[in-house]
Design an enzyme around this catalytic site. Structure first.
Site, mmCIF file in Angstrom:
data_model
loop_
_atom_site.group_PDB
_atom_site.id
_atom_site.type_symbol
_atom_site.label_atom_id
_atom_site.label_comp_id
_atom_site.label_asym_id
_atom_site.label_seq_id
_atom_site.Cartn_x
_atom_site.Cartn_y
_atom_site.Cartn_z
ATOM 1 N N ARG A 81 7.830 11.880 -14.710
ATOM 2 C CA ARG A 81 6.523 12.432 -14.349
ATOM 3 C C ARG A 81 6.006 13.274 -15.507
ATOM 4 O O ARG A 81 6.761 13.863 -16.250
ATOM 5 C CB ARG A 81 6.650 13.293 -13.095
ATOM 6 C CG ARG A 81 7.096 12.468 -11.900
ATOM 7 C CD ARG A 81 6.705 13.099 -10.595
ATOM 8 N NE ARG A 81 7.230 14.445 -10.410
ATOM 9 C CZ ARG A 81 6.614 15.369 -9.675
ATOM 10 N NH1 ARG A 81 5.476 15.103 -9.088
ATOM 11 N NH2 ARG A 81 7.159 16.565 -9.523
ATOM 12 N N LYS A 126 21.217 14.479 -10.987
ATOM 13 C CA LYS A 126 20.244 13.380 -10.911
ATOM 14 C C LYS A 126 20.866 12.018 -11.243
ATOM 15 O O LYS A 126 21.360 11.804 -12.343
ATOM 16 C CB LYS A 126 19.090 13.705 -11.870
ATOM 17 C CG LYS A 126 17.910 12.785 -11.714
ATOM 18 C CD LYS A 126 16.684 13.492 -12.221
ATOM 19 C CE LYS A 126 15.561 12.548 -12.502
ATOM 20 N NZ LYS A 126 14.330 13.239 -12.820
ATOM 21 N N ARG A 154 12.522 23.164 -7.018
ATOM 22 C CA ARG A 154 13.756 23.670 -7.620
ATOM 23 C C ARG A 154 14.544 24.448 -6.572
ATOM 24 O O ARG A 154 13.973 25.215 -5.804
ATOM 25 C CB ARG A 154 13.442 24.620 -8.795
ATOM 26 C CG ARG A 154 12.668 23.939 -9.936
ATOM 27 C CD ARG A 154 13.553 22.964 -10.709
ATOM 28 N NE ARG A 154 12.847 22.220 -11.722
ATOM 29 C CZ ARG A 154 12.481 20.947 -11.638
ATOM 30 N NH1 ARG A 154 12.747 20.252 -10.537
ATOM 31 N NH2 ARG A 154 11.885 20.333 -12.621
HETATM 32 P P1 ATP Z 1 10.507 16.878 -10.896
HETATM 33 O O1 ATP Z 1 11.292 17.648 -9.894
HETATM 34 O O2 ATP Z 1 9.197 17.499 -11.238
HETATM 35 O O3 ATP Z 1 10.395 15.422 -10.567
HETATM 36 P P2 ATP Z 1 12.351 16.160 -12.996
HETATM 37 O O4 ATP Z 1 13.001 17.053 -13.999
HETATM 38 O O5 ATP Z 1 13.239 15.436 -12.069
HETATM 39 O O6 ATP Z 1 11.337 17.054 -12.231
HETATM 40 P P3 ATP Z 1 11.076 13.644 -13.778
HETATM 41 O O7 ATP Z 1 9.768 13.511 -14.443
HETATM 42 O O8 ATP Z 1 11.254 13.065 -12.431
HETATM 43 O O9 ATP Z 1 11.426 15.179 -13.816
HETATM 44 O O10 ATP Z 1 12.187 12.985 -14.735
HETATM 45 C C1 ATP Z 1 12.275 13.312 -16.116
HETATM 46 C C2 ATP Z 1 13.455 14.238 -16.326
HETATM 47 O O11 ATP Z 1 14.668 13.570 -15.963
HETATM 48 C C3 ATP Z 1 13.686 14.615 -17.788
HETATM 49 O O12 ATP Z 1 12.898 15.719 -18.142
HETATM 50 C C4 ATP Z 1 15.190 14.938 -17.828
HETATM 51 O O13 ATP Z 1 15.427 16.256 -17.397
HETATM 52 C C5 ATP Z 1 15.749 14.038 -16.760
HETATM 53 N N1 ATP Z 1 16.418 12.824 -17.314
HETATM 54 C C6 ATP Z 1 16.100 12.079 -18.393
HETATM 55 N N2 ATP Z 1 16.934 11.030 -18.516
HETATM 56 C C7 ATP Z 1 17.805 11.113 -17.485
HETATM 57 C C8 ATP Z 1 18.904 10.325 -17.063
HETATM 58 N N3 ATP Z 1 19.306 9.226 -17.695
HETATM 59 N N4 ATP Z 1 19.573 10.736 -15.954
HETATM 60 C C9 ATP Z 1 19.196 11.843 -15.265
HETATM 61 N N5 ATP Z 1 18.175 12.625 -15.625
HETATM 62 C C10 ATP Z 1 17.481 12.260 -16.713
#
Ligand code: ATP
Length: 327
Positions: free
Chosen positions: A115, A188, A323
Site C-alpha cells: 500500500r 507478516k 498497529r
Molecule cells: P499496513 O498495516 O498499512 O498495511 P504494512 O506495513 O503491512 O502496513 P503494506 O503496504 O501492506 O504495509 O506492505 C508493505 C510492507 O510489507 C513493507 O513496508 C515491509 O514492511 C513489508 N514487507 C516487504 N516485503 C515483505 C515480505 N516479503 N514479507 C513480509 N513483509 C514484507
C-alpha cells in the site's frame, strides 16, 4: 538466467560443461549468468572443477503444469520469468479486455509494491508473487471489503496446509490483520494489494496482487522493517510452489465467488473470528495523527469499527494503518 537455474540442483554439482551443452551456450555465458543471480537473493555455490550447486532446493514454477491444473477452474495463467510488478502489468492489460480470471505469476518480481507504494521484497525462489484479474458485476463502491475477503481466502488456505500456532498466545497461528495482511504468529506471512477499475454503477474489475513468503532467506528478513513469517517455518517443510499456487487459487476462487454473490457481509463473521486484533486495544496510524481505541469488529463494507473515548469510529482502509499496542 532462469533457464540455467532450472538445470541446477541442491543435491549435486552440475559442471559448466554439461550446462553449456544442455543449453547450447558457452561456459563463459553460463558463468556470467549464474554470477548475476547472487544479488537476486539466491545462493549458488561454484567450485572450480566441480561446477555449480544451489545452496537450497527451489521448486521452479512450470506454466504447463499450472495451466493443466488450473484451467478446470477457469483460470488463464501466464508465467513470466521476471516482472517489475505483476499488478502493474496485469492492470495495463486489463484495460485492453484481458479475460476474467487471468493470472500473471512471476519468478522474479523486482519492483513489488504494498500500500502507498511501500516495497514488497521477494528474493528469487523465496515465495509466490502473482496477480489475478477478477471482473465483478458489482459497482466499484461495493468492492471496499475485497482486500479483507482476499486475506480471509489466503489465511484459510494457509490454515488448510496445517500451519502450526507457535507460542500459545490467542493471536498466534494464521490470522488476518485489517485491512490487507495475513500473519503467522503475529509476523507478516503475506501481503495483498488490490487495484480497481470501473465506475460507480458497475461493472468493475479488480487486480488482486498477492505476495506470500514460502521460504525467506535470512538476508531478506533482515532487510524488512517488520517481523516476517514464512510457510517453511510454520509447516516444518517447504511446500512445492506449483502445488501451493493451485491451492491458493482454489481458495481465492471459492471466496471471490462468494464475494460476488453476497459481498463482504456474508463472510464478515468468519473474518472477525480470524482477526489478530479482534477485541484488542490498537493504535490507528494515519496522516492526520493517531487514533487509539479498541477493535469492535468490521462492518459489511469492511470498515474497521473502533471504540474510542469519543464514541465508535469507522475507519476506512485507505486512510489508516493498524498497529498493536505494546503489552
Ligand atoms: P499496513 O498495516 O498499512 O498495511 P504494512 O506495513 O503491512 O502496513 P503494506 O503496504 O501492506 O504495509 O506492505 C508493505 C510492507 O510489507 C513493507 O513496508 C515491509 O514492511 C513489508 N514487507 C516487504 N516485503 C515483505 C515480505 N516479503 N514479507 C513480509 N513483509 C514484507
Amino acid at each position: 538466467m532462469l533457464d540455467v537455474l532450472r538445470h541446477l540442483s541442491a543435491d549435486e554439482f552440475v559442471s559448466g560443461e554439461v550446462l553449456a551443452e544442455r543449453l547450447g551456450l558457452s561456459r563463459a555465458t553460463i558463468n556470467n549468468r549464474l554470477r548475476a543471480v547472487q544479488p537476486l537473493g539466491l545462493t549458488v555455490y561454484s567450485i572450480p572443477g566441480r561446477g555449480y550447486r544451489l545452496a537450497r532446493p527451489v521448486s521452479w514454477l512450470d506454466e504447463r503444469v499450472l495451466t493443466a491444473a488450473l484451467s478446470g477452474l477457469g483460470f488463464h495463467l501466464r508465467l513470466e520469468d521476471s516482472a517489475e510488478s505483476t499488478n502493474s502489468q496485469l492492470l495495463a492489460h486489463a484495460m485492453h479486455g484481458l479475460p476474467h480470471k487471468s493470472v500473471l505469476v512471476t519468478e522474479w518480481q523486482h519492483g513489488g509494491r504494498g500500500r502507498r507504494g511501500r516495497p514488497w521484497l521477494a528474493p528469487l525462489g523465496s515465495g509466490l508473487t502473482f496477480s489475478l484479474l477478477w471482473r465483478f458485476n458489482r459497482p466499484l463502491a461495493e468492492l471496499s471489503g475485497l482486500s479483507l475477503a482476499v486475506g480471509l481466502a489466503l489465511a484459510q488456505a494457509a490454515r488448510a496446509l496445517g500451519m502450526a500456532a507457535g507460542r500459545g498466545n490467542w493471536a498466534d497461528g494464521v490470522r488476518v490483520k485489517w485491512p490487507n495482511d495475513v500473519l503467522h504468529d503475529q509476523a507478516k506471512l503475506a501481503g495483498i494489494l488490490i487495484e480497481v477499475q470501473g465506475d460507480a454503477l458497475g461493472p468493475s474489475a479488480a487486480v488482486i496482487g498477492v505476495g506470500l513468503n514460502v521460504r525467506l532467506p535470512d538476508e531478506a528478513r533482515a532487510a524488512i522493517d517488520q517481523p516476517v513469517a514464512d510457510l517453511a517455518a510454520g509447516l516444518g517443510q517447504t511446500p512445492e510452489r506449483n502445488v501451493l499456487l493451485c491451492h491458493l487459487l482454489a481458495h481465492l476462487d471459492r471466496v471471490l465467488r462468494q464475494f460476488e454473490a453476497a459481498g463482504f457481509a456474508g463472510m464478515r463473521a468468519e473474518w472477525e473470528a480470524l482477526h489478530a486484533y479482534q477485541g484488542s486495544d490498537v493504535r490507528m496510524a494515519g496522516v492526520q495523527g493517531d487514533v487509539l481505541g479498541r477493535v469492535l469488529g468490521v462492518d459489511a463494507e469492511g470498515a474497521l469499527l473502533l471504540e474510542t473515548p469519543a464514541g465508535v469510529r469507522r475507519m476506512m482502509s485507505g486512510e489508516m494503518s493498524l498497529r498493536g499496542m505494546p503489552f
